[in-house]
Scaffold this active site. Structure first.
Site, PDB file in Angstrom:
ATOM      1  N   ASN A  13       0.881  -1.169   0.000  1.00  0.00           N
ATOM      2  CA  ASN A  13       0.000   0.000   0.000  1.00  0.00           C
ATOM      3  C   ASN A  13       0.921   1.222   0.000  1.00  0.00           C
ATOM      4  O   ASN A  13       1.565   1.510   0.999  1.00  0.00           O
ATOM      5  CB  ASN A  13      -0.877  -0.044   1.246  1.00  0.00           C
ATOM      6  N   GLN A  57      -2.091   6.795  -1.843  1.00  0.00           N
ATOM      7  CA  GLN A  57      -2.442   8.030  -1.146  1.00  0.00           C
ATOM      8  C   GLN A  57      -1.247   8.985  -1.143  1.00  0.00           C
ATOM      9  O   GLN A  57      -0.093   8.542  -1.068  1.00  0.00           O
ATOM     10  CB  GLN A  57      -2.865   7.770   0.312  1.00  0.00           C
ATOM     11  N   CYS A  74      -5.662   6.262   7.500  1.00  0.00           N
ATOM     12  CA  CYS A  74      -4.915   5.292   6.694  1.00  0.00           C
ATOM     13  C   CYS A  74      -3.896   4.630   7.606  1.00  0.00           C
ATOM     14  O   CYS A  74      -2.895   5.250   7.987  1.00  0.00           O
ATOM     15  CB  CYS A  74      -4.238   5.955   5.503  1.00  0.00           C
ATOM     16  N   ASN A  99      -1.758   2.032   7.159  1.00  0.00           N
ATOM     17  CA  ASN A  99      -0.422   1.778   6.627  1.00  0.00           C
ATOM     18  C   ASN A  99       0.390   3.065   6.529  1.00  0.00           C
ATOM     19  O   ASN A  99       1.589   3.087   6.812  1.00  0.00           O
ATOM     20  CB  ASN A  99      -0.518   1.103   5.254  1.00  0.00           C
ATOM     21  N   ASN A 152     -12.835   6.300   9.152  1.00  0.00           N
ATOM     22  CA  ASN A 152     -13.385   6.297   7.805  1.00  0.00           C
ATOM     23  C   ASN A 152     -14.360   5.121   7.712  1.00  0.00           C
ATOM     24  O   ASN A 152     -14.247   4.152   8.457  1.00  0.00           O
ATOM     25  CB  ASN A 152     -12.279   6.209   6.743  1.00  0.00           C
ATOM     26  N   HIS A 208     -16.332   1.755   6.703  1.00  0.00           N
ATOM     27  CA  HIS A 208     -16.026   0.445   6.127  1.00  0.00           C
ATOM     28  C   HIS A 208     -17.266  -0.446   6.142  1.00  0.00           C
ATOM     29  O   HIS A 208     -18.022  -0.459   7.110  1.00  0.00           O
ATOM     30  CB  HIS A 208     -14.929  -0.269   6.926  1.00  0.00           C
ATOM     31  N   ASN A 243     -15.396   2.300   2.205  1.00  0.00           N
ATOM     32  CA  ASN A 243     -14.387   1.314   1.831  1.00  0.00           C
ATOM     33  C   ASN A 243     -15.063  -0.053   1.860  1.00  0.00           C
ATOM     34  O   ASN A 243     -15.754  -0.387   2.831  1.00  0.00           O
ATOM     35  CB  ASN A 243     -13.226   1.340   2.822  1.00  0.00           C
ATOM     36  N   GLU A 246     -10.797   0.536  -1.881  1.00  0.00           N
ATOM     37  CA  GLU A 246     -10.719   1.718  -1.038  1.00  0.00           C
ATOM     38  C   GLU A 246     -11.458   2.892  -1.659  1.00  0.00           C
ATOM     39  O   GLU A 246     -11.341   3.161  -2.853  1.00  0.00           O
ATOM     40  CB  GLU A 246      -9.255   2.108  -0.796  1.00  0.00           C
ATOM     41  N   CYS A 260      -4.781  -2.567   3.030  1.00  0.00           N
ATOM     42  CA  CYS A 260      -5.528  -1.464   3.632  1.00  0.00           C
ATOM     43  C   CYS A 260      -5.525  -1.671   5.138  1.00  0.00           C
ATOM     44  O   CYS A 260      -6.173  -2.594   5.638  1.00  0.00           O
ATOM     45  CB  CYS A 260      -6.958  -1.411   3.093  1.00  0.00           C
ATOM     46  N   GLY A 261      -4.784  -0.817   5.857  1.00  0.00           N
ATOM     47  CA  GLY A 261      -4.651  -0.984   7.299  1.00  0.00           C
ATOM     48  C   GLY A 261      -5.948  -0.782   8.056  1.00  0.00           C
ATOM     49  O   GLY A 261      -6.331  -1.598   8.895  1.00  0.00           O
ATOM     50  N   SER A 262      -6.658   0.315   7.753  1.00  0.00           N
ATOM     51  CA  SER A 262      -7.924   0.546   8.446  1.00  0.00           C
ATOM     52  C   SER A 262      -8.941  -0.523   8.060  1.00  0.00           C
ATOM     53  O   SER A 262      -9.779  -0.928   8.877  1.00  0.00           O
ATOM     54  CB  SER A 262      -8.461   1.947   8.144  1.00  0.00           C
ATOM     55  N   GLY A 263      -8.851  -1.024   6.811  1.00  0.00           N
ATOM     56  CA  GLY A 263      -9.737  -2.111   6.388  1.00  0.00           C
ATOM     57  C   GLY A 263      -9.462  -3.397   7.144  1.00  0.00           C
ATOM     58  O   GLY A 263     -10.397  -4.149   7.477  1.00  0.00           O
TER      59      GLY A 263
END
Length: 270
Positions: A13, A46, A75, A77, A156, A158, A189, A207, A216-219
């Site tokens: 990412n 990003q 984000c 990552n 964010n 998801h 996402n 994303e 995707c870290g937050s994912g």
């Protein structure tokens, strides 16, 4: 004038990191898009801009732009990458990264391995947000084989769908439809997860504003929270992405810890 940049990634990412702490950088939407363009610019998932923090408890402010030029709230990552940069500058193993979604405490736990407190997972329908009151453990939205997702906000929005065979899901086709579904007023996402074991799952994410990414870290955080809410994991699991694995734990206080590797790919000038 020229502006130096770092090209970094967390499990593939990838990010272009600009430092605007000493002086502002003019970045209208068109310029953000140009930098992120993989044919005409540097190319990234990003664009990350370091700014002076506005909170005394923070060491740096991280601003996040998607390839479409829009601003993102979180984000994972990128947070690890930025934390690593500031840790190296300050010769420390702990820093706090400020984002528009809050403060993220980060710690170096190994060579090139960073752990980040991603903050609390938000589960109320108004916090995600979605268009109307509902059980966020079973969102009434879907497309084709993707149905009955779990809604989570990690700063964010998801939507995480669970499937038996991740390889059979045409996420590049379904992702845009679901991202822009009217049920998600701020878009979303779209994560698709396949359980491998009680403590392991595979994940792909479409994303918001970026499309398919290698990680995707937050994912990953949202996926483990979703799996825990469904009784599929015991609050902690390894999330297998296309280029590596993130270790995620949903703590009892509601915060989500994410641990994984980062890398500097190259340096350059714009």
């Amino acid at each position: 004038m020229t502006v130096p940049f770092l090209k970094m990634h967390g499990l593939g990412n990838d990010f272009v990191v600009l430092d605007a702490r000493a002086r502002p950088i003019d970045l209208p939407v068109e310029r953000r898009r140009a930098i992120a363009d993989r044919r005409l610019g540097v190319g990234c998932d990003q664009l990350i801009v370091l700014e002076p923090p506005t909170d005394r408890a923070a060491d740096v402010f991280m601003r996040i732009y998607n390839p479409d030029g829009g601003e993102a709230g979180a984000c994972g990552n990128a947070t690890r990458c930025v934390a690593s940069v500031v840790m190296d500058e300050r010769k420390t193993d702990q820093v706090t990264v400020q984002t528009i979604s809050g403060l993220l405490e980060s710690e170096k736990v190994g060579d090139g391995v960073i752990s980040v407190d991603m903050g609390p997972a938000l589960l109320d329908w108004r916090e995600i947000p979605v268009a109307g009151a509902c059980d966020t453990n079973h969102l009434p939205v879907g497309a084709g084989p993707l149905q009955d997702p779990v809604g989570t906000s990690m700063g964010n929005p998801h939507a995480t769908f669970f499937v038996d065979d991740l390889s059979k899901i045409p996420l590049a086709e379904l992702g845009p439809t679901l991202e822009h579904d009217s049920f998600f007023p701020e878009r979303a996402n779209i994560g698709v997860a396949q359980m491998i074991a009680r403590d392991k799952l595979k994940l792909r994410v479409w994303e918001r504003g970026a499309g398919l990414t290698l990680a995707c870290g937050s994912g990953a955080c949202a996926a483990v929270v979703a799996a825990s809410r469904r009784g599929l994991v015991d609050r902690k699991a390894d999330v297998m992405l296309e280029r590596g694995t993130l270790s995620i734990e949903w703590l009892r206080d509601g915060h989500v810890m994410m641990t994984g590797g980062i890398a500097l790919a190259f340096k350059g000038e714009l």
